[in-house]
Write a protein that holds these residues in place. Sequence first.
Motif, PDB file in Angstrom:
ATOM      1  N   PRO A 195       0.827  -1.216   0.000  1.00 11.16           N
ATOM      2  CA  PRO A 195       0.000   0.000   0.000  1.00 11.16           C
ATOM      3  C   PRO A 195       0.860   1.265   0.000  1.00 11.16           C
ATOM      4  O   PRO A 195       1.913   1.314   0.630  1.00 11.16           O
ATOM      5  N   LEU A 196       0.400   2.273  -0.733  1.00 13.75           N
ATOM      6  CA  LEU A 196       1.119   3.549  -0.784  1.00 13.75           C
ATOM      7  C   LEU A 196       0.802   4.366   0.466  1.00 13.75           C
ATOM      8  O   LEU A 196      -0.300   4.303   0.994  1.00 13.75           O
ATOM      9  N   GLU A 197       1.760   5.136   0.908  1.00 16.03           N
ATOM     10  CA  GLU A 197       1.547   6.070   2.007  1.00 16.03           C
ATOM     11  C   GLU A 197       1.567   7.477   1.413  1.00 16.03           C
ATOM     12  O   GLU A 197       2.631   8.036   1.176  1.00 16.03           O
ATOM     13  N   ILE A 198       0.381   8.021   1.152  1.00 17.66           N
ATOM     14  CA  ILE A 198       0.248   9.324   0.518  1.00 17.66           C
ATOM     15  C   ILE A 198      -0.566  10.221   1.430  1.00 17.66           C
ATOM     16  O   ILE A 198      -1.581   9.811   1.979  1.00 17.66           O
ATOM     17  N   GLU A 199      -0.106  11.447   1.580  1.00 19.59           N
ATOM     18  CA  GLU A 199      -0.833  12.427   2.382  1.00 19.59           C
ATOM     19  C   GLU A 199      -1.091  13.655   1.520  1.00 19.59           C
ATOM     20  O   GLU A 199      -0.174  14.208   0.936  1.00 19.59           O
ATOM     21  N   TYR A 200      -2.351  14.029   1.398  1.00 20.54           N
ATOM     22  CA  TYR A 200      -2.730  15.244   0.682  1.00 20.54           C
ATOM     23  C   TYR A 200      -3.102  16.284   1.722  1.00 20.54           C
ATOM     24  O   TYR A 200      -3.839  16.011   2.655  1.00 20.54           O
ATOM     25  N   SER A 201      -2.604  17.501   1.552  1.00 23.45           N
ATOM     26  CA  SER A 201      -2.989  18.596   2.443  1.00 23.45           C
ATOM     27  C   SER A 201      -3.173  19.854   1.598  1.00 23.45           C
ATOM     28  O   SER A 201      -2.575  20.008   0.549  1.00 23.45           O
ATOM     29  N   TRP A 202      -4.045  20.746   2.055  1.00 26.69           N
ATOM     30  CA  TRP A 202      -4.292  21.978   1.335  1.00 26.69           C
ATOM     31  C   TRP A 202      -4.728  23.039   2.317  1.00 26.69           C
ATOM     32  O   TRP A 202      -5.115  22.768   3.445  1.00 26.69           O
ATOM     33  N   GLU A 203      -4.620  24.278   1.869  1.00 32.89           N
ATOM     34  CA  GLU A 203      -5.059  25.425   2.659  1.00 32.89           C
ATOM     35  C   GLU A 203      -6.148  26.134   1.885  1.00 32.89           C
ATOM     36  O   GLU A 203      -6.008  26.382   0.691  1.00 32.89           O
ATOM     37  N   GLU A 204      -7.220  26.482   2.561  1.00 35.35           N
ATOM     38  CA  GLU A 204      -8.294  27.210   1.919  1.00 35.35           C
ATOM     39  C   GLU A 204      -8.005  28.699   1.997  1.00 35.35           C
ATOM     40  O   GLU A 204      -7.582  29.206   3.016  1.00 35.35           O
ATOM     41  N   ASN A 205      -8.209  29.389   0.885  1.00 38.36           N
ATOM     42  CA  ASN A 205      -8.026  30.832   0.833  1.00 38.36           C
ATOM     43  C   ASN A 205      -9.359  31.481   0.544  1.00 38.36           C
ATOM     44  O   ASN A 205     -10.101  31.065  -0.337  1.00 38.36           O
TER      45      ASN A 205
END
Length: 91
Positions: free
Chosen positions: A79-89
């Motif tokens: 399994p891949l270990e992927i983390e997506y993160s973002w900031e709302e503007n």
Amino acid sequence: MTNLSLRNIWFRKDNVDVWHDIPNRYAVNYDIDVDMGKGQILLNGISSLTEMINGSNFFMIPPGETTIVTTPSNWVNHPLEIEYSWEENYL
């Protein structure tokens, strides 16, 4: 002829069913960060735009619900270990 040198050699093997022992481009625990807002790619904290494929562009995630699909190569067997993160503007 007094000087004989080989400056470049290029080899291509066609018509094979399976390629064996292809080294992975990234080592175990390699950290790849893609910052779409700043338009940069960081490999273990070091800027590396050479990782970007020709013709590709950084993109922004539009407002609302978005689905991001990450598909590994068919030879990945863990399994891949992927983390997506973002900031709302807010404007």
